[in-house]
Design a protein around this motif. Structure first.
Motif, PDB file in Angstrom:
ATOM      1  N   UNK A  61      52.358 -34.468 -20.438  1.00 17.41           N
ATOM      2  CA  UNK A  61      51.717 -35.709 -20.847  1.00 17.41           C
ATOM      3  C   UNK A  61      52.520 -36.276 -22.004  1.00 17.41           C
ATOM      4  N   UNK A  74      53.960 -33.637 -24.452  1.00 19.09           N
ATOM      5  CA  UNK A  74      53.255 -32.354 -24.459  1.00 19.09           C
ATOM      6  C   UNK A  74      53.480 -31.628 -23.138  1.00 19.09           C
ATOM      7  N   UNK A  85      40.913 -26.731 -18.053  1.00 22.10           N
ATOM      8  CA  UNK A  85      41.076 -27.729 -19.095  1.00 22.10           C
ATOM      9  C   UNK A  85      42.533 -27.775 -19.531  1.00 22.10           C
ATOM     10  N   UNK A  86      42.891 -28.809 -20.269  1.00 15.08           N
ATOM     11  CA  UNK A  86      44.226 -28.970 -20.830  1.00 15.08           C
ATOM     12  C   UNK A  86      44.188 -28.548 -22.295  1.00 15.08           C
ATOM     13  N   UNK A  87      45.049 -27.616 -22.670  1.00 12.34           N
ATOM     14  CA  UNK A  87      45.143 -27.174 -24.056  1.00 12.34           C
ATOM     15  C   UNK A  87      46.468 -27.651 -24.621  1.00 12.34           C
ATOM     16  N   UNK A  88      46.404 -28.567 -25.582  1.00  9.58           N
ATOM     17  CA  UNK A  88      47.596 -29.194 -26.140  1.00  9.58           C
ATOM     18  C   UNK A  88      48.143 -28.367 -27.292  1.00  9.58           C
ATOM     19  N   UNK A  89      49.482 -28.365 -27.408  1.00  9.23           N
ATOM     20  CA  UNK A  89      50.136 -27.872 -28.614  1.00  9.23           C
ATOM     21  C   UNK A  89      50.499 -29.079 -29.477  1.00  9.23           C
ATOM     22  N   UNK A  90      51.540 -28.929 -30.285  1.00 12.78           N
ATOM     23  CA  UNK A  90      51.961 -30.037 -31.150  1.00 12.78           C
ATOM     24  C   UNK A  90      52.886 -31.007 -30.414  1.00 12.78           C
ATOM     25  N   UNK A 113      36.143 -34.441 -20.313  1.00  9.21           N
ATOM     26  CA  UNK A 113      36.568 -33.648 -21.463  1.00  9.21           C
ATOM     27  C   UNK A 113      36.477 -34.483 -22.741  1.00  9.21           C
ATOM     28  N   UNK A 156      38.083 -34.430 -26.718  1.00 13.26           N
ATOM     29  CA  UNK A 156      39.074 -33.869 -27.614  1.00 13.26           C
ATOM     30  C   UNK A 156      38.970 -34.580 -28.955  1.00 13.26           C
ATOM     31  N   UNK A 190      48.841 -33.994 -35.269  1.00 13.84           N
ATOM     32  CA  UNK A 190      48.468 -32.844 -34.445  1.00 13.84           C
ATOM     33  C   UNK A 190      48.243 -33.270 -33.007  1.00 13.84           C
ATOM     34  N   UNK A 191      48.344 -32.314 -32.099  1.00  9.28           N
ATOM     35  CA  UNK A 191      47.977 -32.594 -30.728  1.00  9.28           C
ATOM     36  C   UNK A 191      46.466 -32.626 -30.588  1.00  9.28           C
ATOM     37  N   UNK A 192      45.970 -33.178 -29.496  1.00 11.45           N
ATOM     38  CA  UNK A 192      44.521 -33.193 -29.273  1.00 11.45           C
ATOM     39  C   UNK A 192      43.952 -31.775 -29.217  1.00 11.45           C
ATOM     40  N   UNK A 216      33.820 -29.612 -22.376  1.00 16.85           N
ATOM     41  CA  UNK A 216      33.980 -30.312 -21.124  1.00 16.85           C
ATOM     42  C   UNK A 216      32.793 -30.097 -20.206  1.00 16.85           C
TER      43      UNK A 216
END
Lengths: 111, 114
Positions: free
Chosen positions: A36, A87, A98-103, B33, B35, B41-43, B48
């Motif tokens: 993304x 990302x 689910x989607x788990x985002x990093x930096x 979902x 966030x 920072x990322x989300x 959810x």
């Protein structure tokens, strides 16, 4: 959740190809690799995803290593509008998808 | 379908007040979902839903936060007794349930607690 590792940032020149790397050494066999991107002041935007084979769409290409422990997002000709945070995310196949985002990696594009 | 819609886009509130955000997902998407994203920072995943059932809540979601999706369509996220640390962008996304599908994000609601 399986984790991904990306460089913090990358610079590119306009109209040149860009290769954005991602490591995911703990990927499981059923994890999809998603990318993304997020432009300033906007929500994340889907770019591409794949499981094992390389994938192409109108936005980008996704090259997946044979062992699936790494992947590369390829923008064939970067434009100024491609400057964003990208990302790399692993998404499980099943119920917990689910989607788990990093930096993410911040891509800058020089004119 | 116009994609995922979030309202309001911006909210400024005084500390201690309650706020509620709304998310309208893409109509055929059964997953929704929430966030939270702070600067640089990322989300961060909050919670959810699959249809109307809330399947998972992050440890980040304190008891001041509650989310609902009463009829499996739109969802609301309420924050009670807001604190300055709640200032962030709150993002909503929707998708089909399978990992082989893309998620679509809204533009987010920017909350500022003063």
């Amino acid at each position: 959740d399986a984790k991904t590792t990306q460089p913090n940032s990358m610079e590119s020149n306009e109209e040149e190809p860009v290769h954005l790397p991602c490591n995911h050494s703990t990927i499981s066999g059923t994890d999809y690799i998603h990318w993304y991107r997020q432009l300033p002041s906007q929500g994340p935007e889907y770019v591409i995803h794949g499981l094992t084979s390389n994938v192409n769409n109108r936005m980008a290409s996704l090259a997946i290593a044979e062992d699936r422990k790494s992947s590369t997002l390829i923008l064939h000709r970067a434009t100024l509008r491609d400057a964003a945070v990208y990302y790399c995310i692993l998404r499980e196949t099943g119920a917990n998808s689910k989607l788990t985002f990093g930096k993410g990696i911040t891509l800058s594009v020089r004119p | 379908d116009t994609g995922v819609s979030q309202n309001p886009r911006h909210k400024i509130t005084k500390r201690g007040q309650n706020v509620t955000f709304r998310c309208d997902p893409i109509s055929e998407h059964n997953r929704l979902y929430w966030y939270r994203q702070t600067l640089g920072q990322g989300p961060e995943f909050l919670t959810y839903f699959q249809n109307e059932a809330q399947l998972e809540k992050s440890r980040l979601l304190s008891d001041r936060f509650s989310a609902e999706r009463p009829k499996g369509s739109f969802s609301t996220l309420e924050i009670q007794r807001t604190e300055q640390g709640d200032s962030a962008m709150y993002l909503c996304a929707s998708s089909l349930a399978h990992g082989n599908t893309e998620a679509f994000f809204g533009q987010g609601t920017r909350l500022t607690v003063v």
